[in-house]
Scaffold this motif. Sequence first.
Motif, PDB file in Angstrom:
ATOM      1  N   UNK A   1      16.903   0.564   3.777  1.00  5.00           N
ATOM      2  CA  UNK A   1      15.508   0.249   3.448  1.00  5.00           C
ATOM      3  C   UNK A   1      15.046  -0.943   4.289  1.00  5.00           C
ATOM      4  N   UNK A   2      15.872  -1.968   4.400  1.00  6.77           N
ATOM      5  CA  UNK A   2      15.516  -3.140   5.199  1.00  6.77           C
ATOM      6  C   UNK A   2      15.270  -2.769   6.659  1.00  6.77           C
ATOM      7  N   UNK A   3      16.107  -1.917   7.214  1.00  9.26           N
ATOM      8  CA  UNK A   3      15.934  -1.483   8.600  1.00  9.26           C
ATOM      9  C   UNK A   3      14.624  -0.697   8.754  1.00  9.26           C
ATOM     10  N   UNK A   4      14.354   0.202   7.817  1.00  7.19           N
ATOM     11  CA  UNK A   4      13.114   0.982   7.873  1.00  7.19           C
ATOM     12  C   UNK A   4      11.894   0.063   7.791  1.00  7.19           C
ATOM     13  N   UNK A   5      11.954  -0.944   6.944  1.00  9.48           N
ATOM     14  CA  UNK A   5      10.851  -1.898   6.842  1.00  9.48           C
ATOM     15  C   UNK A   5      10.668  -2.667   8.148  1.00  9.48           C
ATOM     16  N   UNK A   6      11.765  -3.125   8.708  1.00  7.33           N
ATOM     17  CA  UNK A   6      11.696  -3.913   9.940  1.00  7.33           C
ATOM     18  C   UNK A   6      11.132  -3.075  11.088  1.00  7.33           C
ATOM     19  N   UNK A   7      11.661  -1.883  11.257  1.00  6.92           N
ATOM     20  CA  UNK A   7      11.216  -1.004  12.348  1.00  6.92           C
ATOM     21  C   UNK A   7       9.757  -0.590  12.136  1.00  6.92           C
ATOM     22  N   UNK A   8       9.378  -0.373  10.880  1.00  7.07           N
ATOM     23  CA  UNK A   8       8.014   0.027  10.557  1.00  7.07           C
ATOM     24  C   UNK A   8       7.022  -1.123  10.536  1.00  7.07           C
ATOM     25  N   UNK A   9       7.510  -2.344  10.720  1.00  7.10           N
ATOM     26  CA  UNK A   9       6.623  -3.495  10.725  1.00  7.10           C
ATOM     27  C   UNK A   9       6.048  -3.840   9.371  1.00  7.10           C
ATOM     28  N   UNK A  10       6.825  -3.568   8.340  1.00  4.46           N
ATOM     29  CA  UNK A  10       6.348  -3.798   6.967  1.00  4.46           C
ATOM     30  C   UNK A  10       6.863  -5.140   6.462  1.00  4.46           C
TER      31      UNK A  10
ATOM     32  N   UNK B   1       0.844  -1.195   0.000  1.00  5.54           N
ATOM     33  CA  UNK B   1       0.000   0.000   0.000  1.00  5.54           C
ATOM     34  C   UNK B   1       0.883   1.251   0.000  1.00  5.54           C
ATOM     35  N   UNK B   2       0.338   2.390  -0.415  1.00 12.53           N
ATOM     36  CA  UNK B   2       1.105   3.635  -0.466  1.00 12.53           C
ATOM     37  C   UNK B   2       1.596   4.103   0.906  1.00 12.53           C
ATOM     38  N   UNK B   3       0.843   3.795   1.966  1.00 13.31           N
ATOM     39  CA  UNK B   3       1.266   4.218   3.302  1.00 13.31           C
ATOM     40  C   UNK B   3       2.590   3.568   3.704  1.00 13.31           C
ATOM     41  N   UNK B   4       2.758   2.301   3.365  1.00 16.01           N
ATOM     42  CA  UNK B   4       4.012   1.613   3.667  1.00 16.01           C
ATOM     43  C   UNK B   4       5.171   2.227   2.889  1.00 16.01           C
TER      44      UNK B   4
END
Length: 79
Positions: free
Chosen positions: A70-79, A13-16
């Motif tokens: 990017x991987x860290x941002x995804x992990x921290x953001x729960x994506x 989704x765009x929010x992620x």
Amino acid sequence: MDHQAVLEFVYDDPDSATLVEASVAQELDEIDGDRTHARLDRDDATLSMTIDAADPVALRAGMTTWTTLVEVAERVGGI
């Protein structure tokens, strides 16, 4: 710069995509150097990162750095 890579990250989704973009964008001015430069673009749920580099070694290092962020941002953001 003589070498370039474009990395695309497609989210559900765009929010992620917006969350990851906002997290990684903070680092753009901090990490750019004289051998590499990165740019972020987002189109709906797709985040694109363009990395320009002076040589293949700098390109590889830039790709490693930015994909890790990017991987860290995804992990921290729960994506």
